[in-house]
Scaffold this active site. Structure first.
Site, PDB file in Angstrom:
ATOM      1  N   SER A   1       0.833  -1.198   0.000  1.00  0.00           N
ATOM      2  CA  SER A   1       0.000   0.000   0.000  1.00  0.00           C
ATOM      3  C   SER A   1       0.876   1.260   0.000  1.00  0.00           C
ATOM      4  O   SER A   1       1.660   1.457  -0.912  1.00  0.00           O
ATOM      5  CB  SER A   1      -0.954  -0.047   1.195  1.00  0.00           C
ATOM      6  OG  SER A   1      -1.942   0.942   1.099  1.00  0.00           O
TER       7      SER A   1
ATOM      8  N   ASP B   1      -9.715  -4.512  -3.853  1.00  0.00           N
ATOM      9  CA  ASP B   1      -9.203  -3.483  -2.958  1.00  0.00           C
ATOM     10  C   ASP B   1     -10.158  -2.296  -2.969  1.00  0.00           C
ATOM     11  O   ASP B   1     -10.380  -1.687  -4.016  1.00  0.00           O
ATOM     12  CB  ASP B   1      -7.811  -3.051  -3.435  1.00  0.00           C
ATOM     13  CG  ASP B   1      -7.144  -2.060  -2.492  1.00  0.00           C
ATOM     14  OD1 ASP B   1      -7.808  -1.582  -1.555  1.00  0.00           O
ATOM     15  OD2 ASP B   1      -5.961  -1.757  -2.704  1.00  0.00           O
TER      16      ASP B   1
ATOM     17  N   HIS C   1      -3.031 -13.476 -13.890  1.00  0.00           N
ATOM     18  CA  HIS C   1      -4.016 -13.440 -12.815  1.00  0.00           C
ATOM     19  C   HIS C   1      -3.891 -14.717 -11.998  1.00  0.00           C
ATOM     20  O   HIS C   1      -3.586 -15.778 -12.520  1.00  0.00           O
ATOM     21  CB  HIS C   1      -5.446 -13.325 -13.358  1.00  0.00           C
ATOM     22  CG  HIS C   1      -5.744 -11.993 -13.969  1.00  0.00           C
ATOM     23  ND1 HIS C   1      -5.243 -11.619 -15.201  1.00  0.00           N
ATOM     24  CD2 HIS C   1      -6.477 -10.946 -13.509  1.00  0.00           C
ATOM     25  CE1 HIS C   1      -5.675 -10.386 -15.482  1.00  0.00           C
ATOM     26  NE2 HIS C   1      -6.417  -9.969 -14.479  1.00  0.00           N
TER      27      HIS C   1
END
Length: 381
Positions: free
Chosen positions: A232, A326, A354
């Site tokens: 983050s 998210d 993915h």
């Protein structure tokens, strides 16, 4: 014959180590429910359960038998661990003292009622965050406030700096696990810890440069470069470090944005402005949690936005891991914009893929990036 619950490794294992779970001594095709529970360091209870059916020999191996429902379904050998949910709403499982283990209780119950079946077998297992021989070294060097984890052996070892996100303090559980895989890993605090600033209003790269210098001067750290790992806000800090500082060999960005969100980034004569935000765009989700994914002023100009970190200056490969669910910011969008910038400025074509990622996979992905040679964009759920 009484049922027995077997765990391998027996007794204890590391948190990111696969745990084999099997049951023997059941009746042929017997329906059973397996439960797992642990309490965190603040007393919050985390639990999971899954329904199974024994094979014709009265045996059950979670590596071969699919769960028939419960906290998860399908073939998930470690589902009882990753699917544990808190009794307290929205409580997050965080290991605050890596020198002590989480104690997991596992039970086998007769039938498919998770709370009503007869107890057939039980086992207790310790999940540790420091492998035998890993050394924990508190660091108070100049302005740097951190903990260094050193692998067993003489070294020197490849070095990593691990930076967490919003919340401040010093979290060590990822760095301690990385050390068991051969990396000298520095868990770095940057605000709200000891004598560091209480608030974090500007990204002063000089502080993080000091941490890089500390690592490269350490006799147990193999130079001339180190790797960076960030989550983050910490991911954006790591991308900034890789862009401006020398001696960074590779960077892993987990849900980073490659933009400065609400803080200016400052290094020497360079200042990168924040994207900014508008709290009026926040929404309350059906669960009662504030959904802030829309509050940021998302880049209109894409990879040419002036507020973007100049990641094309990074000399080593970058791995972007972006969660598609998210709700703090648009991680997948930012990973795509970052990939486009790298492709446009470096004339390289990033790889992408993915996957469905549970926490044990995170360590394998991170360990592999320092052996890679290409820029990667890996998005996952």
């Amino acid at each position: 014959m009484a049922a027995t619950l077997s765990l391998e490794p027996a007794g204890r294992s590391c948190w990111d180590e696969p745990l084999s779970i099997s049951v023997r001594g059941l009746a042929p095709e017997q329906p059973v429910t397996l439960r797992a529970a642990l309490r965190d360091e603040r007393g919050a209870l985390f639990r999971s359960h899954a329904r199974y059916r024994a094979d014709p020999h009265g045996e059950l191996d979670l590596a071969r038998a699919p769960a028939l429902g419960g906290s998860f379904a399908g073939l998930e050998p470690m589902g009882l661990l990753w699917a544990m949910e808190p009794d307290r709403p929205f409580w997050r499982l965080i290991k605050r003292d890596v020198q002590t283990p989480f104690v997991v209780e596992l039970e086998v119950l007769d039938g498919h009622e998770p709370d009503g079946g007869r107890l057939l077998a039980r086992a207790v297992h310790e999940r540790h965050f420091m492998a035998p021989g890993v050394r924990r070294v508190p660091v108070r060097e100049g302005r740097v406030r951190a903990t260094l984890f050193l692998p067993p052996g003489e070294g020197p070892f490849p070095g990593i700096i691990d930076v967490y996100g919003v919340g401040g303090g010093l979290l060590e559980y990822r760095a301690s696990l990385m050390a068991s895989h051969g990396f000298a890993t520095l868990a770095l605090a940057f605000y709200d810890f000891e004598d560091l600033p209480k608030d974090f209003n500007i990204v002063e790269v000089d502080y993080f440069e000091e941490a890089v210098c500390y690592m490269l001067q350490h006799p147990k750290v193999k130079g001339p470069d180190i790797g960076l790992l960030g989550l983050s806000l910490g991911a954006d800090i790591c991308l900034t470090m890789a862009s401006f500082l020398k001696n960074v060999s590779a960077t892993v960005s987990i849900n980073g944005s490659a933009f400065s969100g609400n803080r200016h980034i400052h290094y020497q004569q360079t200042t990168i402005p924040p994207l900014g935000h508008d709290l009026r765009r926040a929404k309350v989700a059906f669960s009662g949690i504030l959904d802030i994914v829309d509050i940021r002023n998302d880049p209109v100009g894409g990879c040419e936005n002036p507020g973007m970190i100049p990641i094309e200056q990074a000399k080593g490969p970058i791995l972007f891991i972006a969660g598609q669910d998210d709700h703090c910011w648009r991680s997948e969008l930012y990973a795509q914009i970052a990939s486009e910038r790298l492709q446009a400025r470096r004339k390289e074509r990033p790889q992408s893929g993915h996957l469905e990622m549970h926490r044990p996979l995170e360590r394998h992905l991170i360990c592999d990036i320092w052996r890679d040679t290409d820029n990667l964009c890996l998005t996952g759920t």
